[in-house]
Design an enzyme around this catalytic site. Structure first.
Site, PDB file in Angstrom:
ATOM      1  N   HIS A 181       2.291   2.561   4.970  1.00 46.63           N
ATOM      2  CA  HIS A 181       0.986   2.270   4.373  1.00 46.63           C
ATOM      3  C   HIS A 181       1.052   1.936   2.668  1.00 46.63           C
ATOM      4  O   HIS A 181       0.225   1.091   2.451  1.00 46.63           O
ATOM      5  CB  HIS A 181       0.264   3.804   4.506  1.00 46.63           C
ATOM      6  CG  HIS A 181      -1.092   3.896   3.885  1.00 46.63           C
ATOM      7  ND1 HIS A 181      -2.313   3.806   4.668  1.00 46.63           N
ATOM      8  CD2 HIS A 181      -1.435   3.930   2.572  1.00 46.63           C
ATOM      9  CE1 HIS A 181      -3.162   4.070   3.761  1.00 46.63           C
ATOM     10  NE2 HIS A 181      -2.949   3.949   2.596  1.00 46.63           N
ATOM     11  N   GLU A 182       1.874   2.814   2.018  1.00 48.83           N
ATOM     12  CA  GLU A 182       1.925   2.263   0.622  1.00 48.83           C
ATOM     13  C   GLU A 182       2.528   0.951   0.281  1.00 48.83           C
ATOM     14  O   GLU A 182       1.928   0.289  -0.406  1.00 48.83           O
ATOM     15  CB  GLU A 182       2.706   3.216  -0.170  1.00 48.83           C
ATOM     16  CG  GLU A 182       2.177   4.761   0.098  1.00 48.83           C
ATOM     17  CD  GLU A 182       0.693   4.934  -0.644  1.00 48.83           C
ATOM     18  OE1 GLU A 182       0.305   3.952  -1.479  1.00 48.83           O
ATOM     19  OE2 GLU A 182      -0.078   5.875  -0.217  1.00 48.83           O
TER      20      GLU A 182
ATOM     21  N   HIS B 148      -0.625  -1.356   0.620  1.00 51.94           N
ATOM     22  CA  HIS B 148      -1.248  -1.524  -0.807  1.00 51.94           C
ATOM     23  C   HIS B 148      -0.443  -2.583  -1.531  1.00 51.94           C
ATOM     24  O   HIS B 148      -1.230  -3.352  -2.246  1.00 51.94           O
ATOM     25  CB  HIS B 148      -1.338  -0.240  -1.345  1.00 51.94           C
ATOM     26  CG  HIS B 148      -2.401   0.723  -0.863  1.00 51.94           C
ATOM     27  ND1 HIS B 148      -3.203   0.124  -0.252  1.00 51.94           N
ATOM     28  CD2 HIS B 148      -2.455   2.137  -0.663  1.00 51.94           C
ATOM     29  CE1 HIS B 148      -4.365   1.255   0.101  1.00 51.94           C
ATOM     30  NE2 HIS B 148      -3.595   2.288   0.246  1.00 51.94           N
TER      31      HIS B 148
ATOM     32  N   HIS C   1      -7.814  -0.163   2.142  1.00 54.13           N
ATOM     33  CA  HIS C   1      -8.174   0.567   3.242  1.00 54.13           C
ATOM     34  C   HIS C   1      -9.244  -0.080   4.112  1.00 54.13           C
ATOM     35  O   HIS C   1     -10.160  -0.504   3.724  1.00 54.13           O
ATOM     36  CB  HIS C   1      -8.532   2.057   2.835  1.00 54.13           C
ATOM     37  CG  HIS C   1      -7.728   2.736   2.051  1.00 54.13           C
ATOM     38  ND1 HIS C   1      -7.911   3.506   0.930  1.00 54.13           N
ATOM     39  CD2 HIS C   1      -6.475   3.107   2.436  1.00 54.13           C
ATOM     40  CE1 HIS C   1      -6.740   4.091   0.533  1.00 54.13           C
ATOM     41  NE2 HIS C   1      -5.880   3.879   1.344  1.00 54.13           N
TER      42      HIS C   1
ATOM     43  N   TYR D 274      -8.512   5.327   7.467  1.00 53.17           N
ATOM     44  CA  TYR D 274      -8.518   6.795   7.385  1.00 53.17           C
ATOM     45  C   TYR D 274      -8.777   7.582   8.833  1.00 53.17           C
ATOM     46  O   TYR D 274      -9.301   6.682   9.646  1.00 53.17           O
ATOM     47  CB  TYR D 274      -9.512   7.379   6.551  1.00 53.17           C
ATOM     48  CG  TYR D 274      -9.459   7.052   5.140  1.00 53.17           C
ATOM     49  CD1 TYR D 274      -8.182   6.673   4.622  1.00 53.17           C
ATOM     50  CD2 TYR D 274     -10.257   7.788   4.087  1.00 53.17           C
ATOM     51  CE1 TYR D 274      -7.916   6.731   3.026  1.00 53.17           C
ATOM     52  CE2 TYR D 274     -10.030   7.687   2.701  1.00 53.17           C
ATOM     53  CZ  TYR D 274      -8.863   7.071   2.235  1.00 53.17           C
ATOM     54  OH  TYR D 274      -8.535   6.875   0.895  1.00 53.17           O
TER      55      TYR D 274
HETATM   56 ZN   LIG Z   1      -3.930   4.266   0.938  1.00 57.54          ZN
END
Ligand SMILES: [Zn+2]
Length: 281
Positions: free
Chosen positions: A181-182, A185, A191, A241
């Site tokens: 996930h990071e 980014h 997101h 999320y």
């Molecule tokens: Zn994030």
């Protein structure tokens, strides 16, 4: 205004990872690299359990709301903005991320700090990205722009390539899935729930969101970003999320339009994630 839409949509909207097929079942084929009961998986935070100051500022020339925690500018919980990114009068603020945020030739140079425990989290996440996307990760030698994976108080990253050395911060609780996930980014992804068209797919229950974290749920258009949403919102995206992320009271912060809840997914890139990255890189 840039007329080339791709870097804009890829960097400043979550559209780059939006499902193009709309088939969430297919993410089963995404070869999970780790598994955990989804209810135990938390959305990433740069500084867990710390409350910062909510700041209304600008990203380039665009208004944003972020948190100031421990001297860092935190957007959407785990995105670290640089001082020049939030200082509209400083140097290199004009479309800083848009023009420089993509990694040239889809190559990310990186180092791993020797003090970081469980480095297989990083190597497994890199292997996952390289297996399912055209992005390549190369050990940094003398390159000036690169990512260092290091110990952090939570899981966090800058957004896109910011120039010079940048960090992906990993606390001991950050999993391989959180690391994937990071890296998303660092490649320029926001997101999934900040999509411009997300209200078509989800209800945001502001009354259940932890105080100070409301900005994690703000649409990029509300924040002043421009972009285009492709396909349907991908509930299975590793950048999405879960229903209970950042809940203050155990009640959902996000539901589907029919009111039902859904799980957070941090096992691997979904089919939609991979399709979006293919477009972006
Ligand atoms: Zn994030």
């Amino acid at each position: 205004m840039k007329t080339n839409r791709l870097p804009i949509l890829a960097l400043w909207a979550s559209v780059g990872i939006t499902a193009l097929t709309g088939c969430s079942k297919e993410q089963e084929a995404a070869a999970p690299v780790g598994s955990a009961a989804s209810q135990d998986v938390k959305a990433e935070e740069a500084f867990p359990n710390q409350t910062g100051t909510v700041v209304a500022g600008k990203l380039g020339n665009e208004p944003i709301v972020y948190q100031k925690i421990n001297g860092e500018n935190v957007l959407e919980g785990d995105i670290i903005l640089t001082a020049s990114q939030v200082n509209p009068t400083g140097p290199q603020t004009e479309s800083a991320g848009r023009n420089t945020g993509k990694w040239p030739s889809a190559v990310v140079y990186y180092t791993i700090d020797a003090a970081l425990p469980s480095q297989t989290r990083v190597t497994s996440a890199i292997t996952h990205w390289q297996t399912y996307t055209p992005v390549r990760f190369v050990k940094r030698t003398t390159q000036s722009n690169y990512v260092t994976f290091r110990v952090g108080s939570g899981c966090s990253s800058n957004i896109g390539m910011i120039g010079g050395r940048q960090y992906i911060n990993l606390a001991s609780g950050c999993t391989t899935g959180n690391t994937i996930h990071e890296i998303g980014h660092a490649l320029g992804l926001f997101h999934e729930q900040t999509r411009n068209d997300r209200d078509t797919y989800v209800n945001i229950l502001t009354q259940n969101i932890q105080s100070g974290y409301e900005n994690n749920f703000v649409k990029y258009s509300t924040s002043g970003y421009s972009g285009t949403d492709f396909g349907a919102l991908d509930f299975g995206s590793i950048m999405m999320y879960g229903s209970f992320s950042f809940s203050s009271n155990g009640q959902p912060t996000i539901t589907k339009k029919d009111g039902s809840t859904f799980d957070i997914q941090r096992n691997g890139l979904s089919t939609g994630d991979r399709a979006g990255i293919d477009i972006m890189y």
